[in-house]
Design a protein around this motif. Sequence first.
Motif, PDB file in Angstrom:
ATOM      1  N   LEU A   1      -3.040   1.921   3.972  1.00  0.00           N
ATOM      2  CA  LEU A   1      -2.604   3.202   4.513  1.00  0.00           C
ATOM      3  C   LEU A   1      -3.538   4.294   3.999  1.00  0.00           C
ATOM      4  O   LEU A   1      -4.025   4.232   2.870  1.00  0.00           O
ATOM      5  CB  LEU A   1      -1.181   3.544   4.051  1.00  0.00           C
ATOM      6  CG  LEU A   1      -0.014   2.753   4.613  1.00  0.00           C
ATOM      7  CD1 LEU A   1       1.242   3.066   3.807  1.00  0.00           C
ATOM      8  CD2 LEU A   1       0.208   3.094   6.075  1.00  0.00           C
TER       9      LEU A   1
ATOM     10  N   ILE B   1       6.337   0.463   7.949  1.00  0.00           N
ATOM     11  CA  ILE B   1       5.953   1.554   7.066  1.00  0.00           C
ATOM     12  C   ILE B   1       7.176   2.443   6.893  1.00  0.00           C
ATOM     13  O   ILE B   1       7.974   2.610   7.822  1.00  0.00           O
ATOM     14  CB  ILE B   1       4.745   2.360   7.587  1.00  0.00           C
ATOM     15  CG1 ILE B   1       5.006   2.951   8.975  1.00  0.00           C
ATOM     16  CG2 ILE B   1       3.501   1.511   7.610  1.00  0.00           C
ATOM     17  CD1 ILE B   1       3.878   3.862   9.445  1.00  0.00           C
TER      18      ILE B   1
ATOM     19  N   GLY C   1       3.623   0.776   2.909  1.00  0.00           N
ATOM     20  CA  GLY C   1       3.427  -0.274   3.905  1.00  0.00           C
ATOM     21  C   GLY C   1       3.683  -1.630   3.285  1.00  0.00           C
ATOM     22  O   GLY C   1       3.499  -1.822   2.072  1.00  0.00           O
TER      23      GLY C   1
ATOM     24  N   THR D   1      -0.870   9.631   9.262  1.00  0.00           N
ATOM     25  CA  THR D   1      -1.195   8.491   8.432  1.00  0.00           C
ATOM     26  C   THR D   1      -1.864   7.427   9.276  1.00  0.00           C
ATOM     27  O   THR D   1      -1.417   7.137  10.398  1.00  0.00           O
ATOM     28  CB  THR D   1       0.067   7.905   7.778  1.00  0.00           C
ATOM     29  OG1 THR D   1       0.720   8.919   7.021  1.00  0.00           O
ATOM     30  CG2 THR D   1      -0.292   6.732   6.857  1.00  0.00           C
ATOM     31  N   ARG D   2      -2.930   6.839   8.741  1.00  0.00           N
ATOM     32  CA  ARG D   2      -3.611   5.740   9.415  1.00  0.00           C
ATOM     33  C   ARG D   2      -3.281   4.456   8.665  1.00  0.00           C
ATOM     34  O   ARG D   2      -3.228   4.428   7.450  1.00  0.00           O
ATOM     35  CB  ARG D   2      -5.112   5.970   9.434  1.00  0.00           C
ATOM     36  CG  ARG D   2      -5.879   4.854  10.139  1.00  0.00           C
ATOM     37  CD  ARG D   2      -7.356   5.182  10.217  1.00  0.00           C
ATOM     38  NE  ARG D   2      -8.088   4.127  10.897  1.00  0.00           N
ATOM     39  CZ  ARG D   2      -9.395   4.183  11.154  1.00  0.00           C
ATOM     40  NH1 ARG D   2     -10.089   5.245  10.804  1.00  0.00           N
ATOM     41  NH2 ARG D   2      -9.984   3.195  11.779  1.00  0.00           N
ATOM     42  N   LEU D   3      -3.075   3.378   9.424  1.00  0.00           N
ATOM     43  CA  LEU D   3      -2.763   2.108   8.797  1.00  0.00           C
ATOM     44  C   LEU D   3      -3.696   1.020   9.295  1.00  0.00           C
ATOM     45  O   LEU D   3      -4.241   1.097  10.370  1.00  0.00           O
ATOM     46  CB  LEU D   3      -1.301   1.718   9.028  1.00  0.00           C
ATOM     47  CG  LEU D   3      -0.822   1.505  10.472  1.00  0.00           C
ATOM     48  CD1 LEU D   3      -0.985   0.057  10.883  1.00  0.00           C
ATOM     49  CD2 LEU D   3       0.634   1.933  10.612  1.00  0.00           C
TER      50      LEU D   3
ATOM     51  N   VAL E   1       1.281  -4.819   7.145  1.00  0.00           N
ATOM     52  CA  VAL E   1       0.504  -3.609   6.862  1.00  0.00           C
ATOM     53  C   VAL E   1      -0.225  -3.805   5.535  1.00  0.00           C
ATOM     54  O   VAL E   1       0.396  -4.044   4.501  1.00  0.00           O
ATOM     55  CB  VAL E   1       1.417  -2.371   6.801  1.00  0.00           C
ATOM     56  CG1 VAL E   1       0.585  -1.115   6.525  1.00  0.00           C
ATOM     57  CG2 VAL E   1       2.209  -2.223   8.092  1.00  0.00           C
TER      58      VAL E   1
ATOM     59  N   CYS F   1       0.830  -1.209   0.000  1.00  0.00           N
ATOM     60  CA  CYS F   1       0.000   0.000   0.000  1.00  0.00           C
ATOM     61  C   CYS F   1       0.861   1.254   0.000  1.00  0.00           C
ATOM     62  O   CYS F   1       2.023   1.237   0.419  1.00  0.00           O
ATOM     63  CB  CYS F   1      -0.948   0.005   1.198  1.00  0.00           C
ATOM     64  SG  CYS F   1      -0.160  -0.396   2.773  1.00  0.00           S
TER      65      CYS F   1
END
Length: 222
Positions: A210, A187, A181, A219-221, A207, A169
């Motif tokens: 993202l 990441i 990721g 950033t959200r994962l 991961v 990602c």
Amino acid sequence: WVRQCGHRHFRADLDSVAGSNHDLARHFTLNLEGNVEHSDQLWDAAYTRDGKIILSASFDGTAMAWNAEDGAPIAQYVGHSRAVFCVAASPDSQYAFTGSRDYDVKKWDLTTGQELLTFSGHEGTVRALVSTGGDKLISCSHDKTIRVWDSNTGSCQQVFSGHERTVTCLALLSEARLVSGSWDGSIRVWDLGTGALQATVSDLPPVMALAASQDRKSTRLN
């Protein structure tokens, strides 16, 4: 984007969806007016920036564009020889990009479905795509690399290496910074200008997704 696909013209089998965008896209079946639908599982979906068109990528080897308001099909993208894993739209909504298990990335006229370019160089399935506000297209792959392409010519400008397993990602923090990721549980933050690795967060589970915040400060994962 894909989380908003629960439109009244879409039917989803949500019983086994585990909550990630990746799983949600995989379980969606487009069942639209005129009974037009992909013939196999979907793996990815994305909105154009203006929110008017939804793009879908399928294991049937095609991608499609749909009117987000009424669910009507707009275009079908046929040209890959194997499953299409990812799809993205250019910021101006003129072009669609697809990545496939055939290792290629393709550029299409978004509304006509005409194939315009093939980007070759990856040595594994292409897992994710990001189209920047400029002339860059970014892809990642099972081959553990990230490639930066000139979206106008199809030439590869840079290759980022460092992940130890599939890069799954991508997300843009800015026009100059990219986050990736991987299945390797890390990441990484990259400088798009120089290709330099700026930061690494490791010791994570694999991961799979993202997303950058709207202000691109976090950033959200998943």
